[in-house]
Design a protein around this motif. Sequence first.
Motif, PDB file in Angstrom:
ATOM      1  N   THR A 109       0.834  -1.203   0.000  1.00 41.28           N
ATOM      2  CA  THR A 109       0.000   0.000   0.000  1.00 41.28           C
ATOM      3  C   THR A 109       0.866   1.249   0.000  1.00 41.28           C
ATOM      4  O   THR A 109       0.618   2.208  -0.749  1.00 41.28           O
ATOM      5  CB  THR A 109      -0.933   0.005   1.224  1.00 41.28           C
ATOM      6  OG1 THR A 109      -1.782  -1.151   1.162  1.00 41.28           O
ATOM      7  CG2 THR A 109      -1.798   1.251   1.240  1.00 41.28           C
ATOM      8  N   ARG A 112       2.639   1.657  -3.422  1.00 41.67           N
ATOM      9  CA  ARG A 112       1.761   2.173  -4.470  1.00 41.67           C
ATOM     10  C   ARG A 112       1.728   3.702  -4.432  1.00 41.67           C
ATOM     11  O   ARG A 112       1.848   4.365  -5.470  1.00 41.67           O
ATOM     12  CB  ARG A 112       0.355   1.607  -4.305  1.00 41.67           C
ATOM     13  CG  ARG A 112      -0.637   2.111  -5.354  1.00 41.67           C
ATOM     14  CD  ARG A 112      -1.980   1.446  -5.188  1.00 41.67           C
ATOM     15  NE  ARG A 112      -2.528   1.692  -3.865  1.00 41.67           N
ATOM     16  CZ  ARG A 112      -3.588   1.059  -3.375  1.00 41.67           C
ATOM     17  NH1 ARG A 112      -4.191   0.121  -4.099  1.00 41.67           N
ATOM     18  NH2 ARG A 112      -4.032   1.339  -2.166  1.00 41.67           N
ATOM     19  N   LYS A 115       5.168   5.060  -5.659  1.00 37.87           N
ATOM     20  CA  LYS A 115       5.355   5.037  -7.110  1.00 37.87           C
ATOM     21  C   LYS A 115       4.556   6.145  -7.789  1.00 37.87           C
ATOM     22  O   LYS A 115       4.976   6.676  -8.818  1.00 37.87           O
ATOM     23  CB  LYS A 115       4.938   3.677  -7.679  1.00 37.87           C
ATOM     24  CG  LYS A 115       5.867   2.537  -7.287  1.00 37.87           C
ATOM     25  CD  LYS A 115       7.283   2.763  -7.803  1.00 37.87           C
ATOM     26  CE  LYS A 115       7.398   2.655  -9.296  1.00 37.87           C
ATOM     27  NZ  LYS A 115       8.797   2.845  -9.770  1.00 37.87           N
ATOM     28  N   GLN A 116       3.409   6.491  -7.230  1.00 38.79           N
ATOM     29  CA  GLN A 116       2.649   7.605  -7.779  1.00 38.79           C
ATOM     30  C   GLN A 116       3.363   8.923  -7.559  1.00 38.79           C
ATOM     31  O   GLN A 116       3.345   9.806  -8.423  1.00 38.79           O
ATOM     32  CB  GLN A 116       1.252   7.647  -7.149  1.00 38.79           C
ATOM     33  CG  GLN A 116       0.373   6.469  -7.552  1.00 38.79           C
ATOM     34  CD  GLN A 116      -0.919   6.410  -6.764  1.00 38.79           C
ATOM     35  OE1 GLN A 116      -1.087   7.088  -5.744  1.00 38.79           O
ATOM     36  NE2 GLN A 116      -1.856   5.583  -7.223  1.00 38.79           N
TER      37      GLN A 116
END
Length: 308
Positions: A109, A112, A115-116
């Motif tokens: 989580t 994620r 990476k954004q």
Amino acid sequence: MFEIDALRLLVTVAGTGSFTGAATRLNYTQSAVSRRIASLEQQAGGPLFERLPRGVRLNPAGHALHRHAVDVLERLARAEQELAVIHAGQGGPLRVGAFATANISLVPTALRAFKQARPEVEVIATEGRSGTLTQRLADGALDLAVVSDYPSGLPSADGVTTAFLLEDELLVALRREHPLAGAGTIDLWELRDEAWLQDAPAGGPTLLLDACARAGFRPKKLIRIAEWTGKFGYAAAGLGVALVPSLAAWAVPAELVLCRLGDLAPRRTVHIALPAAPLPAARGLRDLLRDTVADGWSRVHEDRPDRT
């Protein structure tokens, strides 16, 4: 071994066609350029330039060294750019380690979101036991690790710092047909006659044995299963019950129910481990792990549909 400044001077002289032009471009004196080129030619074993009435030009040996010099300088320029990106936390690799159950929901989580926020950073993930991960941090093989104090206390190593992230409550996994499956919270004593599934080697301290001792009994039967998938399979078949960290709640199959153990529930602590001088990207992921625990992951985790 040729010095970088000397190679840069060689390329500049070749590009301007004269010692005077190179001196002007590099803010040297002409005599300084002449001395340094003479020193470079001595290192190279012979002349590198033809001296002309006006200026100089590379001879065959000079052309050979010039080709390598250009390649070296271009590589160094690319290295400087890459290092600048890494030190800014906006690129390069980030090597991340975590123990198995942290990789079920918590770490993915946070990654994620990472990476954004930093799509140019290449995350290289690895899994291992907390002691091994801590040592890899000390050896420079990892940039950040998520570790726990189970089973033998929080591991330490020279040059590694740790910061508390969360407390992980252990639940008990029962098959849905178990008489206590609908109880929500149960007394550990009620499970005194059950066979227990665990992965710890025989004879070592475990949270299970400690919790059972506090509840006033010792398990009558221990079945040693190393992997979580195996534990879940045995529990779903009614062959035993297992302690399951709350970190692993999302991996529990539908055939099982998770119940709390009240005040005697065993707990472990989870920490973020970093080297003494962490990369900016590692500090960024650290902050996102904290945000994940505080703002998002815990609510998603607690809302698991079949958690009782």
